[in-house]
Design a protein around this motif. Structure first.
Motif, PDB file in Angstrom:
ATOM      1  N   PHE A  71       0.823  -1.207   0.000  1.00  0.00           N
ATOM      2  CA  PHE A  71       0.000   0.000   0.000  1.00  0.00           C
ATOM      3  C   PHE A  71       0.862   1.264   0.000  1.00  0.00           C
ATOM      4  N   LEU A  92     -10.024   9.710  -4.641  1.00  0.00           N
ATOM      5  CA  LEU A  92      -9.767   8.269  -4.627  1.00  0.00           C
ATOM      6  C   LEU A  92     -10.342   7.620  -3.374  1.00  0.00           C
ATOM      7  N   LEU A  93     -10.141   8.257  -2.232  1.00  0.00           N
ATOM      8  CA  LEU A  93     -10.659   7.720  -0.976  1.00  0.00           C
ATOM      9  C   LEU A  93     -12.185   7.679  -0.986  1.00  0.00           C
ATOM     10  N   GLY A 106     -14.080   7.486  -3.601  1.00  0.00           N
ATOM     11  CA  GLY A 106     -14.491   6.467  -4.558  1.00  0.00           C
ATOM     12  C   GLY A 106     -14.398   5.064  -3.994  1.00  0.00           C
ATOM     13  N   PHE A 107     -13.314   4.775  -3.268  1.00  0.00           N
ATOM     14  CA  PHE A 107     -13.149   3.435  -2.680  1.00  0.00           C
ATOM     15  C   PHE A 107     -14.156   3.185  -1.567  1.00  0.00           C
ATOM     16  N   VAL A 108     -14.455   4.194  -0.780  1.00  0.00           N
ATOM     17  CA  VAL A 108     -15.350   4.004   0.367  1.00  0.00           C
ATOM     18  C   VAL A 108     -16.809   4.051  -0.056  1.00  0.00           C
ATOM     19  N   GLY A 160     -18.120   4.039  -3.277  1.00  0.00           N
ATOM     20  CA  GLY A 160     -18.486   3.391  -4.535  1.00  0.00           C
ATOM     21  C   GLY A 160     -19.397   2.188  -4.376  1.00  0.00           C
TER      22      GLY A 160
END
Length: 103
Positions: free
Chosen positions: A57, A74-75, A77-79, A81
Motif C-alpha cells: 500500500f 480516490l478515498l 471512490g473506494f469508500v 463506490g
C-alpha cells in the motif's frame, strides 16, 4: 499465561518509546522511519504478511503521489463506490426498471 502479560507490556512500552522518539519525524532520516514502521506492523500480529501488505500500500500511495492523483477523490471512490452502486440498484428495483444482474 503470566508471561504473555509481560510480553504484551514489553511491546506496549516499546511502542510508546518509539512513538516518543519519532514525535519529531522530520529530524530522523526516512529509512529509519520505514524500518520502525515495518517493525511495528510485524509486532501487531507477528506475521510477515502484514509487512508485505503495508509495503504494497505504501508503494501504491507513492505511485499515486508521483503520478499526481489527488487523495480525497480516490478515498471517496473506494469508500462510497460500493454503497452507491447498491443503492442505485435498489432505486432501479423500486422503480421497476429492468436491469441485467451479474451472474
Amino acid at each position: 499465561m503470566d508471561w504473555q502479560r509481560d510480553v504484551d507490556s514489553l511491546e506496549l512500552a516499546t511502542h510508546w518509546y518509539l512513538g516518543e522518539a519519532l514525535e519529531d519525524s522530520l529530524s530522523l532520516p526516512l529509512p529509519s522511519n520505514f524500518g520502525v514502521l515495518l517493525y511495528s506492523m510485524y509486532t501487531v500480529n507477528n506475521t510477515v504478511v502484514d509487512v508485505y501488505v503495508t509495503a504494497g500500500f505504501g508503494l501504491i500511495g507513492y505511485l499515486f503521489f508521483k503520478l499526481g492523483y489527488e487523495p480525497p477523490p480516490l478515498l471517496l471512490g473506494f469508500v462510497l463506490g460500493p454503497m452507491m452502486e447498491e443503492n442505485f440498484r435498489r432505486a432501479l428495483f423500486c422503480c421497476h426498471v429492468a436491469t441485467s444482474q451479474p451472474s
